[in-house]
Design a protein around this motif. Structure first.
Motif: not given
Length: 514
Positions: A41-44, A47-50, A329-331
Motif C-alpha cells: 500500500l505504501i508503494t502504491a 512511489i514516483e508512479t503511485g 493503478p494501471d492494471s
C-alpha cells in the motif's frame, strides 16, 4: 489416534514431505502478510508512479533534486526479510532462535544487492537450528549464576559468525539462485509460456502442494519485481479466484444433490472470502473438472500477460477484494478481465463435463454426495478443514472417529484451537466454541487460536484435528487434548461446554466452601 503423523508420512511419501515443506514456508510467510500488504500500500500510494507520490516516503528525488531514503526501499530490503527470518527462527527455537536468525540474516542482506527473501527463509531457520544444537552441548552443565552470561555470549558469537558466513558464503549462492529463478520466469514470459504454469499450479492447489511454489518462489520473486517495475504478475498466478468460482457456478446450475445445493454458499466463500480450498472437493468428486481449473487458470494468466498487469503485493487470502486492493493503478482493467475470463472458461468447461454426466448422476443417488470428496481433500491437505466441514452434512464420524478427548478435571480457563498456520480453520473453530460457551453463560474462559508450532504448554485444553493431535501433544504434553474431525460442527463441542461448565462450577463451589 486414528492417524498419526508417522502413518501419514508413510502413506503420503513425497507428497506429504512437499506439503510439510510448503506448510513450513507458509508458517514463515503467512504471519507477515500484513507487513507485505502495508509495504504494498505504501508503494502504491507514495512511489514516483503511485497514486499520491511523496518523495520523502516513496524514496525518489523531489523537484529540487533532493534525495530521500523513503520507506519503500528500507522496508523491502530490511524489514520484510528480517520478519521472515525472525518468524522462521522462532518456529524452530522460539524467541532465541528468532533473534539469532535475524543476526545471521543481516549478513545475507548486506552481502547482496537484491531483496533477500529466499536468503531469509534459509538463514532464519538454519541459524535457529544451529543455536539449538549448540545449546544442547552444554545443557545442564553450566554452573549456577553463569547461565545468562553463557547464553547471551553463545547467541552473540554464533549469530556473528553466521552473519559473516551469510555475507561471504550464502548471499552469493542465493543471489545466483534468485537470478536463475528470475531468468526462468522471464524466459517463460518472453516466450509467452507463463500460462503453462497453471498446468502445475492448479492440480497442485487441489493436492495442497502449491505452498512450496507460491511462498517459496512466487512471493520472493514477485516482491523483487515490484521493486523494479512497481507490480508483478506472479502474485496473480495462484491467487486468481476466477477458476474456482467458475467451477462452483457450474455446479450451482448443473450439479445434482448436495453438490448443487452447497455450491452457491461455497462460491461466496471462495470468491469474497478467498478460501480456495472450498472448491477442491468438487474437483475431486469429478476429476475431469481439473481440466476446467487448468484452462481457467491459463486464461487468467494469459489475459494478465497480454495486458501486462500485476499486483503490488501478495493477495492473501485469494479474495477478489484482496486482489483489487493490491492491483497496480494501471492494471485494473486487465486484472478484472482476467478474473472474468478465468471464471467464464472454467464455468463453460465444467458445465460441459457436468451436462455430459448429468443423466448418469441423476440415476445415482450418491452422485451429489460430497462426503468422499471432502475426505479426499482433507487427506490431501494432511488435516481437516473448517470450511469443508460445513458442506455436505459432514460430521465427526458420528463422534466415533473423534478420538482423543481426555477426562477433564479441574477448572478450565484457557482453550486453544491449534492448526498448522494458526489462522483460517482454527480461528473459525475458536469462534464456534466461543459462541457456544457464550450461549451457555460461560464468560470466564479464554478461547483463542494458534499455530501448533507456537504452543507454549500453558493451555488448559487444546482442540486439534485428528491428524494434528500427536504434534500438539508433543508441544503441550500437560494440556488436555480434544481431537475433532472438523472444526465447524463437531459434537465434541457440546461435551466440552458441558465439562467446562461443570468443572468451573465445581471449582467455584469449592472456593465458596473454603
Amino acid at each position: 489416534m486414528t492417524t498419526t503423523s508417522n502413518d501419514t508420512a508413510k502413506k503420503g511419501g513425497v507428497r506429504v514431505r512437499v506439503q510439510r515443506f510448503g506448510t513450513f514456508l507458509s508458517g514463515m510467510v503467512m504471519p507477515n502478510i500484513g507487513a507485505f500488504i502495508a509495504w504494498g500500500l505504501i508503494t502504491a500510494f507514495f512511489i514516483e508512479t503511485g497514486w499520491t507520490p511523496v518523495p520523502a516516503l516513496g524514496g525518489f528525488p523531489d523537484a529540487e533534486g533532493n534525495e530521500y531514503l523513503g520507506l519503500v526501499g528500507p522496508m523491502i530490503t530490511y524489514m520484510l526479510p528480517l520478519l521472515l527470518a525472525y518468524t522462521g527462527g522462532k518456529m524452530v527455537y522460539d524467541v532465541r532462535g528468532g533473534v539469532v536468525g535475524v543476526i545471521a540474516t543481516m549478513g545475507v542482506i548486506v552481502g547482496s544487492d537484491i531483496p533477500m527473501f529466499i536468503g531469509a527463509m534459509i538463514m532464519g531457520p538454519l541459524a535457529a537450528w544451529l543455536m539449538k544444537k549448540v545449546d544442547a552441548i552444554w545443557d545442564g552443565k553450566i554452573k549456577a549464576g553463569f547461565e545468562m552470561l553463557v547464553n547471551n555470549f553463545s547467541a552473540g558469537i554464533l549469530g556473528g559468525l553466521l552473519a559473516l558466513a551469510g555475507f561471504y558464503g550464502i548471499a552469493p549462492v542465493v543471489s545466483w539462485l534468485s537470478g536463475v529463478l528470475e531468468g526462468a520466469v522471464n524466459w517463460l514470459v518472453g516466450l509467452h509460456l507463463l500460462p503453462l504454469a497453471s498446468i502445475f499450479v492448479e492440480p497442485g492447489k487441489v493436492l495442497f502442494l502449491n505452498n512450496a511454489i507460491n511462498h517459496g518462489v512466487f512471493t520472493p520473486l514477485g516482491t523483487e519485481q515490484v521493486l523494479e517495475t512497481g507490480k508483478s504478475i506472479l502474485f496473480l498466478i495462484e491467487a486468481n479466484p476466477g477458476p474456482g468460482v467458475g467451477i462452483l457456478l457450474a455446479f450451482m446450475f448443473f450439479g445434482v444433490g448436495m453438490s448443487k445445493a452447497s455450491a452457491p454458499g461455497a462460491a461466496i466463500i471462495q470468491f469474497f472470502g478467498g478460501i480456495h480450498e472450498i472448491y477442491f472437493p468438487y474437483v475431486l468428486m469429478k476429476p475431469m473438472i481439473i481440466i476446467a481449473a487448468i484452462a481457467g487458470g491459463m486464461t487468467g494468466v494469459a489475459i494478465n500477460a497480454a495486458f501486462q498487469t500485476g499486483l503490488r503485493a501478495p493477495a492473501s487470502p485469494g479474495s477478489i477484494i484482496a486482489v483489487l486492493i493490491q492491483t497496480a493503478p494501471d492494471s485494473y482493467v486487465g486484472v478484472i478481465l482476467s478474473v472474468i475470463g478465468a471464471a467464464a472458461v472454467s464455468f463453460i468447461i465444467s458445465a460441459v463435463i457436468l451436462r455430459a454426466s448429468r443423466k448418469r448422476d441423476l440415476e445415482n443417488e450418491n452422485a451429489g454426495d460430497l462426503s468422499d470428496a471432502i475426505a479426499k481433500t482433507e487427506a490431501n491437505k494432511g488435516k481437516k478443514s473448517t470450511v469443508l466441514g460445513t458442506m455436505g452434512g459432514a460430521t465427526d464420524a458420528a463422534a466415533a472417529g473423534d478420538s482423543g478427548t481426555a477426562t477433564i478435571t479441574g477448572p478450565i480457563s484457557n482453550i486453544v484451537f491449534a492448526c498448522d498456520a494458526g489462522m483460517g480453520s482454527s480461528a473459525m473453530g475458536a469462534s464456534v466454541l466461543r459462541n457456544k460457551l457464550k450461549k451457555a453463560g460461560v464468560s470466564d474462559v479464554k478461547v483463542t487460536n494458534q499455530a501448533i508450532a507456537n504452543l507454549t504448554g500453558d493451555a488448559d485444553l487444546i482442540v486439534t484435528q485428528n491428524e494434528l493431535t500427536d504434534r500438539a501433544k508433543q508441544k503441550s504434553p500437560n494440556s488436555i487434548h480434544v481431537s475433532v474431525d472438523n472444526f465447524m460442527n463437531s459434537p465434541k463441542y457440546d461435551e466440552v461446554v458441558q465439562r467446562v461448565t461443570e468443572s468451573n462450577a465445581a471449582e467455584g463451589s469449592e472456593g465458596d466452601n473454603q
